[in-house]
Design a protein around this motif. Structure first.
Motif, PDB file in Angstrom:
ATOM      1  N   SER A  64      -9.073  24.793  67.559  1.00 34.85           N
ATOM      2  CA  SER A  64      -9.026  25.946  68.364  1.00 34.85           C
ATOM      3  C   SER A  64     -10.648  26.311  68.917  1.00 34.85           C
ATOM      4  CB  SER A  64      -8.357  27.152  67.836  1.00 34.85           C
ATOM      5  OG  SER A  64      -9.305  27.634  66.653  1.00 34.85           O
ATOM      6  N   ASN A  65     -11.471  25.772  68.144  1.00 38.48           N
ATOM      7  CA  ASN A  65     -12.779  26.246  68.477  1.00 38.48           C
ATOM      8  C   ASN A  65     -13.434  25.267  69.630  1.00 38.48           C
ATOM      9  OD1 ASN A  65     -12.887  28.811  67.050  1.00 38.48           O
ATOM     10  ND2 ASN A  65     -13.522  27.695  65.168  1.00 38.48           N
ATOM     11  N   LEU A  66     -12.821  24.201  69.727  1.00 40.65           N
ATOM     12  CA  LEU A  66     -13.379  23.166  70.689  1.00 40.65           C
ATOM     13  C   LEU A  66     -13.693  23.874  72.098  1.00 40.65           C
ATOM     14  CD1 LEU A  66     -11.063  20.150  70.383  1.00 40.65           C
ATOM     15  CD2 LEU A  66     -13.449  20.120  69.583  1.00 40.65           C
ATOM     16  N   LYS A  67     -15.086  23.741  72.109  1.00 44.58           N
ATOM     17  CA  LYS A  67     -15.445  24.143  73.668  1.00 44.58           C
ATOM     18  C   LYS A  67     -15.471  23.223  74.739  1.00 44.58           C
ATOM     19  CE  LYS A  67     -16.139  28.596  71.863  1.00 44.58           C
ATOM     20  NZ  LYS A  67     -15.990  28.210  70.259  1.00 44.58           N
ATOM     21  N   ILE A  68     -15.457  21.957  74.390  1.00 45.38           N
ATOM     22  CA  ILE A  68     -15.621  21.106  75.267  1.00 45.38           C
ATOM     23  C   ILE A  68     -14.469  20.079  75.344  1.00 45.38           C
ATOM     24  CG2 ILE A  68     -17.983  20.816  75.157  1.00 45.38           C
ATOM     25  CD1 ILE A  68     -17.799  18.330  73.346  1.00 45.38           C
ATOM     26  N   ASP A  69     -13.987  19.342  76.465  1.00 45.23           N
ATOM     27  CA  ASP A  69     -13.120  18.315  76.300  1.00 45.23           C
ATOM     28  C   ASP A  69     -13.198  17.283  75.445  1.00 45.23           C
ATOM     29  OD1 ASP A  69     -11.787  19.724  78.094  1.00 45.23           O
ATOM     30  OD2 ASP A  69     -12.481  18.341  79.897  1.00 45.23           O
ATOM     31  N   GLY A  70     -12.461  17.064  74.547  1.00 45.13           N
ATOM     32  CA  GLY A  70     -12.618  15.993  73.418  1.00 45.13           C
ATOM     33  C   GLY A  70     -11.574  16.220  72.323  1.00 45.13           C
ATOM     34  N   THR A  71     -12.036  15.316  71.291  1.00 46.00           N
ATOM     35  CA  THR A  71     -11.290  15.341  70.079  1.00 46.00           C
ATOM     36  C   THR A  71     -11.982  15.645  68.706  1.00 46.00           C
ATOM     37  OG1 THR A  71      -9.869  13.619  71.209  1.00 46.00           O
ATOM     38  CG2 THR A  71      -9.864  13.768  68.812  1.00 46.00           C
ATOM     39  N   LEU A  72     -11.261  16.447  68.073  1.00 47.99           N
ATOM     40  CA  LEU A  72     -11.689  16.737  66.363  1.00 47.99           C
ATOM     41  C   LEU A  72     -10.986  15.840  65.693  1.00 47.99           C
ATOM     42  CD1 LEU A  72     -13.530  18.630  64.736  1.00 47.99           C
ATOM     43  CD2 LEU A  72     -11.480  19.960  64.603  1.00 47.99           C
ATOM     44  N   ILE A  73     -11.759  15.060  64.777  1.00 43.92           N
ATOM     45  CA  ILE A  73     -11.129  14.173  63.818  1.00 43.92           C
ATOM     46  C   ILE A  73     -11.587  14.699  62.389  1.00 43.92           C
ATOM     47  CG2 ILE A  73     -10.899  11.818  62.949  1.00 43.92           C
ATOM     48  CD1 ILE A  73     -12.318  11.042  66.025  1.00 43.92           C
ATOM     49  N   VAL A  74     -10.357  15.107  61.888  1.00 45.71           N
ATOM     50  CA  VAL A  74     -10.585  15.534  60.209  1.00 45.71           C
ATOM     51  C   VAL A  74     -10.115  14.368  59.347  1.00 45.71           C
ATOM     52  CG1 VAL A  74     -10.374  17.379  58.783  1.00 45.71           C
ATOM     53  CG2 VAL A  74     -10.372  17.906  61.205  1.00 45.71           C
ATOM     54  N   GLN A  75     -10.980  13.988  58.428  1.00 46.77           N
ATOM     55  CA  GLN A  75     -10.570  13.036  57.463  1.00 46.77           C
ATOM     56  C   GLN A  75     -10.909  13.492  56.209  1.00 46.77           C
ATOM     57  OE1 GLN A  75     -11.493   8.874  58.705  1.00 46.77           O
ATOM     58  NE2 GLN A  75     -12.949   9.806  60.293  1.00 46.77           N
ATOM     59  N   VAL A  76     -10.331  12.765  55.232  1.00 43.58           N
ATOM     60  CA  VAL A  76     -10.308  12.932  53.867  1.00 43.58           C
ATOM     61  C   VAL A  76     -10.301  11.564  53.219  1.00 43.58           C
ATOM     62  CG1 VAL A  76      -9.718  13.747  51.667  1.00 43.58           C
ATOM     63  CG2 VAL A  76      -9.608  15.292  53.492  1.00 43.58           C
ATOM     64  N   GLN A  77     -11.342  11.024  52.807  1.00 40.97           N
ATOM     65  CA  GLN A  77     -11.546   9.517  52.148  1.00 40.97           C
ATOM     66  C   GLN A  77     -11.641   9.404  50.897  1.00 40.97           C
ATOM     67  OE1 GLN A  77     -14.432   7.871  54.641  1.00 40.97           O
ATOM     68  NE2 GLN A  77     -13.537   8.067  56.535  1.00 40.97           N
ATOM     69  N   GLY A  78     -10.754   8.614  50.225  1.00 38.10           N
ATOM     70  CA  GLY A  78     -11.019   8.371  48.829  1.00 38.10           C
ATOM     71  C   GLY A  78     -10.995   7.189  48.247  1.00 38.10           C
ATOM     72  N   GLN A  79     -11.162   6.700  46.962  1.00 33.73           N
ATOM     73  CA  GLN A  79     -11.375   5.435  46.352  1.00 33.73           C
ATOM     74  C   GLN A  79     -10.280   5.295  45.357  1.00 33.73           C
ATOM     75  OE1 GLN A  79     -15.379   4.588  45.138  1.00 33.73           O
ATOM     76  NE2 GLN A  79     -16.218   5.414  47.172  1.00 33.73           N
ATOM     77  N   ALA A  89      -6.835  16.264  66.676  1.00 37.63           N
ATOM     78  CA  ALA A  89      -6.565  17.299  67.360  1.00 37.63           C
ATOM     79  C   ALA A  89      -7.391  17.393  68.774  1.00 37.63           C
ATOM     80  CB  ALA A  89      -6.593  18.472  66.589  1.00 37.63           C
ATOM     81  N   THR A  90      -6.858  17.609  69.808  1.00 35.37           N
ATOM     82  CA  THR A  90      -7.651  17.544  70.959  1.00 35.37           C
ATOM     83  C   THR A  90      -7.756  18.961  71.666  1.00 35.37           C
ATOM     84  OG1 THR A  90      -5.806  16.908  72.438  1.00 35.37           O
ATOM     85  CG2 THR A  90      -6.554  15.172  71.378  1.00 35.37           C
ATOM     86  N   SER A  91      -8.532  18.763  72.715  1.00 34.06           N
ATOM     87  CA  SER A  91      -8.824  20.098  73.335  1.00 34.06           C
ATOM     88  C   SER A  91      -7.478  20.519  74.364  1.00 34.06           C
ATOM     89  CB  SER A  91      -9.971  20.130  74.188  1.00 34.06           C
ATOM     90  OG  SER A  91      -9.986  18.802  75.082  1.00 34.06           O
ATOM     91  N   GLU A  92      -6.613  19.304  74.277  1.00 32.68           N
ATOM     92  CA  GLU A  92      -5.507  19.337  75.186  1.00 32.68           C
ATOM     93  C   GLU A  92      -4.366  19.800  74.294  1.00 32.68           C
ATOM     94  OE1 GLU A  92      -5.212  15.549  76.689  1.00 32.68           O
ATOM     95  OE2 GLU A  92      -6.598  15.959  78.775  1.00 32.68           O
ATOM     96  N   GLN A  93      -4.660  20.389  73.356  1.00 28.76           N
ATOM     97  CA  GLN A  93      -3.597  20.870  72.310  1.00 28.76           C
ATOM     98  C   GLN A  93      -2.627  20.050  71.777  1.00 28.76           C
ATOM     99  OE1 GLN A  93      -4.039  25.052  74.756  1.00 28.76           O
ATOM    100  NE2 GLN A  93      -2.186  24.556  74.013  1.00 28.76           N
ATOM    101  N   THR A  94      -3.139  18.541  71.525  1.00 28.13           N
ATOM    102  CA  THR A  94      -2.222  17.813  71.064  1.00 28.13           C
ATOM    103  C   THR A  94      -2.789  17.332  69.747  1.00 28.13           C
ATOM    104  OG1 THR A  94      -3.360  15.800  72.157  1.00 28.13           O
ATOM    105  CG2 THR A  94      -1.527  16.854  73.202  1.00 28.13           C
TER     106      THR A  94
END
Length: 303
Positions: A64-79, A89-94
């Motif tokens: 929701s805090n994206l101030k520009i057109d683009g994508t926020l990628i949130v990852q959790v990586q494990g072994q 999640a994109t700035s276009e609310q998808t």
């Protein structure tokens, strides 16, 4: 805001709110149709499904805090047995989301996130603008849940007091975020009061109730100003063109070898399970040369 009886929440909404009498803002999100579409793509074990739903709600909140057109990628990586959770999640609310894990390993329904991920797990946050270079932050996982991990990350990276509560079940996922406004003075007791109230929201309330009901239940003595909700939708950004670019990066020798052996090469999207198939004609056209026949001729020469 007036008291209302609990009711079935509208699906797939993100709602902003702010307290006029203190420098605190917040967000509530609940995803139902989107979540059911995502979990319908593959059979997720219960513990992984729960963690993925919580991360999906978190991604919808943070984007929701994206101030520009683009994508926020949130990852959790494990072994460990759980290799990766990823939400885009994109700035276009998808949004879209998926998980990768050892599908041959035994997984208990109530296993903790830490047990699934194993040692040396990390949290990765990537901001991908449409017309600029990406920014990425990588930190070790701190906390036994998605919510606590994000609280620690926000405290470390933005130096802002933040409280996040997340929940996911088979029907829906939801989240609540309250945060002190930057560069504003907030009495410690006031923040303690708001964050303590936020902690009282239950997992069942987050997945079943809309923002109006939850905010009244939590903050009816000092009601926040609530903005019009935003609709969140599922959308996958995969395409045949992007798969073509990936095959070009692999190179004609490797791709041609697969096609020479199997007759075609198929790539499945992890997010929406769309299948992209490239036969010999497609691959030769992609590389602008008869790479498949070249592989066959080289194999015969070696023999």
């Amino acid at each position: 805001m007036t008291p209302l009886q609990p009711a079935v929440a509208p699906a797939d909404c993100r709602t902003r709110f702010i307290f006029d009498n203190m420098p605190v803002r917040g967000l509530h999100v609940r995803l139902e149709n989107v979540w059911q579409h995502i979990v319908g793509q593959k059979h997720y074990p219960a513990a992984i499904r729960r963690a993925l739903g919580e991360l999906l709600a978190a991604g919808a909140l943070l984007s929701s805090n994206l101030k520009i057109d683009g994508t926020l990628i949130v990852q959790v990586q494990g072994q460990g047995r759980l290799k990766m959770l990823v939400v885009e999640a994109t700035s276009e609310q998808t949004v879209r989301a998926t998980a990768r894990w050892n599908e041959d390993a035994a997984l208990g329904d109530d296993e903790s996130l830490a047990a699934l991920l194993g040692d040396n797990s990390v949290f990765v946050l990537t901001l991908q603008p449409k017309d600029a270079d990406p920014w990425q932050g990588i930190v070790p996982l701190e906390g036994g849940s998605i919510a606590q991990m994000l609280i620690n990350y926000m405290k470390r990276s933005e130096q802002l007091d933040t409280h996040i509560v997340l929940s996911a079940d088979d029907q829906a996922c939801g989240g609540l975020l309250v945060q002190r406004l930057p560069e504003e003075t907030l009495d410690a007791d006031a923040w303690e009061h708001v964050s303590t109230l936020a902690q009282t929201v239950t997992a069942g309330e987050l997945t079943a109730l809309d923002a109006q009901h939850i905010l009244y239940r939590l903050f009816h003595e000092t009601p926040p100003r609530v903005f019009e909700p935003e609709t969140i939708e599922f959308a996958c950004t995969c395409s045949r063109g992007k798969v073509s670019d990936m095959l070009l990066m692999l190179g004609g020798e490797e791709v041609g070898g697969v096609v020479a052996e199997q007759g075609s090469i198929a790539v499945d999207c992890d997010f929406c399970h769309a299948k992209y198939v490239f036969d010999e004609t497609d691959v030769n056209a992609l590389f602008g040369a008869d790479v498949v026949n070249a592989v066959r001729e080289e194999a015969q020469r070696v023999q």
